[in-house]
Design an enzyme around this catalytic site. Structure first.
Site, short mmCIF file in Angstrom:
data_model
loop_
_atom_site.label_atom_id
_atom_site.label_comp_id
_atom_site.label_asym_id
_atom_site.label_seq_id
_atom_site.Cartn_x
_atom_site.Cartn_y
_atom_site.Cartn_z
N HIS A 291 0.82 -1.22 0.00
CA HIS A 291 0.00 0.00 0.00
C HIS A 291 0.85 1.27 0.00
O HIS A 291 0.48 2.27 -0.61
CB HIS A 291 -0.96 -0.01 1.19
CG HIS A 291 -1.96 -1.11 1.13
ND1 HIS A 291 -2.83 -1.26 0.08
CD2 HIS A 291 -2.22 -2.13 1.99
CE1 HIS A 291 -3.59 -2.33 0.30
NE2 HIS A 291 -3.24 -2.87 1.44
N HIS A 369 -2.17 51.01 -17.11
CA HIS A 369 -1.44 49.89 -16.53
C HIS A 369 -0.14 49.67 -17.30
O HIS A 369 -0.14 49.10 -18.39
CB HIS A 369 -2.31 48.62 -16.56
CG HIS A 369 -1.77 47.50 -15.70
ND1 HIS A 369 -1.04 46.47 -16.20
CD2 HIS A 369 -1.85 47.30 -14.36
CE1 HIS A 369 -0.70 45.65 -15.21
NE2 HIS A 369 -1.19 46.13 -14.09
#
Length: 466
Positions: A291, A369
């Site tokens: 696992h 901007h």
């Protein structure tokens, strides 16, 4: 000939099983329920307040000592792998697994009874296409301490081979393989979990495997067994007599196959790799799987898939007629110039939308901007993705012109590339879960010049406006 597109599947009716949890020893009821498209595998703890859910996702794996255990927000699911393997083996894509305890019933230690229950419920095709990740290169994970290794390589279907070697004479070296997951039901599903005698003794000493009764596990005797040990086992498993068979296993069970251990390890691999969350097309070769190595490999592959998906620019013909032009978009969204930031929609399904924004020098935000070196503000890129996502969200209502979508949350925002005048932004948004109670959660990507420019997870609420 074009390849057939497979559809997602769920079950037709709900179905329940009762049993005990292997490690808790508690009686538990498991109910499989149909689930909507793109739900995936979901556990639901109906014994807890609010019936919290835990998605079968490798990111929730917390412990792999005696099974694959998940935990989300303090809510746990133990030994998830046998149930998930049954869902994968029957090629079910969407299902809700309700439990009134933390652990599914162990049954006989295999996936057999889960498969039988799911088949009794009936399997139903859905409208959405199956999602499949095609393996195009070799991906490997190796645990140097144990020598365990998992490799996946290109193949035409999902194939799995497991090879086990615990360095014991009683078990030896074993292999098992399937060429297609359709073989799971007949060849793998009834392969039971196994343990070695020394592990059983240790677990009993620590008060674990309270649900063990020697009918749900093969026990390999890998050491000399004395009368004191036999006495403990007789008491623990409530049996008058226990002995060792000539093949080195306790006399509780008859093996279904000489390589049942390798087959069960294959079952575990299928269940653990279900936590990737995506169907795989490739050949998996697992050497000495467990696992821990299974889930570490699943984490690596899930990350690999996510990275590739992020950088996979949608293939669209920008010269083709869109399914929605700007006029059609304005009939759905309330935004108008200068704040309408999506020009065309090229793809729109129940779970995905692809849109385009052509960035020109005439955009009003360029005036202030970085006017000397115009760059599209990142917040407006997010807004443009959100507007595209609004088209997807409003597809879920019959009269979208009477609804609005409002931002609730923005997570995991990343800006990767500058967007400048002359660029074409391509947006792709996908639902992360079915829309419930008007709440829409989406993974959003924006691409420019063949590269990922911006990504975010967006949550919005659909609200009636009239």
């Amino acid at each position: 000939m074009a390849e057939k597109v497979l559809k997602q599947q769920t079950i037709q009716n709900e179905v329940s099983l009762d049993g005990v949890g292997l490690h808790t020893g508690k009686q538990v009821k498991l109910t499989f329920k149909p689930a909507p498209e793109n739900t995936g595998y979901v556990f639901k703890r109906v014994d807890l307040e609010g019936a919290p859910i835990i998605e079968a996702d490798v990111s929730y794996v917390t412990d792999t000592k005696r099974g694959t255990n998940l935990e989300k927000n303090g809510v746990k699911i133990q030994t998830s792998e046998h149930v998930l393997a049954a869902c994968v083996g029957l090629e079910i894509d969407n299902i809700i697994i309700e439990l009134n305890a933390s652990e599914p019933p162990i049954m006989d230690g295999s996936s057999k009874y889960f498969v039988e229950a799911l088949e009794e419920a009936g399997i139903k095709e859905q409208e959405a296409d199956k999602e499949e990740y095609v393996i195009n290169e070799v991906i490997c994970y190796r645990d140097e301490d144990s020598g365990s290794e998992i490799v996946v390589m290109p193949a035409d279907t999902y194939k799995v081979t497991t090879m086990v070697d615990f360095g014991t004479k009683v078990l030896g070296t074993q292999n098992a393989s399937i060429e297609h997951v359709s073989e799971f039901k007949d060849n793998i599903a009834n392969s039971r979990t196994f343990s070695f005698l020394h592990e059983i003794e240790a677990l009993l000493e620590h008060g674990l495997i309270k649900g063990g009764d020697l009918n749900n596990a093969i026990v390999y005797v890998d050491k000399e067994i004395g009368e004191e040990t036999l006495k403990k086992l007789r008491v623990a498993f409530n049996r008058d007599e226990i002995s060792v068979k000539p093949n080195g296993i306790l006399d509780n069970l008859t093996l279904h196959y000489p390589n049942e251990a390798a087959r069960h390890k294959l079952l575990d691999v299928l269940g653990d790799l279900a936590l990737i969350g995506t169907r795989i097309r490739g050949k998996v070769i697992a050497t000495k799987p467990g696992h821990y190595v299974n889930t570490e490999f699943a984490k690596k592959l899930a990350k690999f898939i996510k990275e590739e998906k992020r950088n996979k620019v949608p293939k669209i013909d920008l010269s083709a007629k869109p399914i929605m032009d700007v006029n059609a978009i304005m009939e759905t969204l309330p935004h108008r110039s200068p704040f309408l930031l999506v020009d065309k929609i090229y793809e729109l399904t129940d779970s995905t939308v692809v849109g385009v924004k052509n960035v020109t020098m005439n955009e009003p935000f360029f005036v202030g901007h970085f006017p000397g070196k115009p760059v599209m503000p990142g917040v407006l890129q997010v807004e443009a993705m959100a507007q595209t996502g609004g088209i997807l969200a409003l597809k879920s209502v019959p009269d979208p012109e009477n609804y609005l979508t409002y931002f609730m949350k923005i997570d995991n925002v990343r800006f990767k590339q500058q967007v400048v005048p002359g660029d074409t932004l391509i947006f792709k948004l996908e639902l992360l879960a079915p829309i419930r109670r008007g709440i829409c959660q989406m993974q959003a990507y924006a691409y420019v010049n063949g590269k990922l420019a911006t990504e975010a997870v967006l949550m919005a609420q659909i609200v009636k406006s009239k």
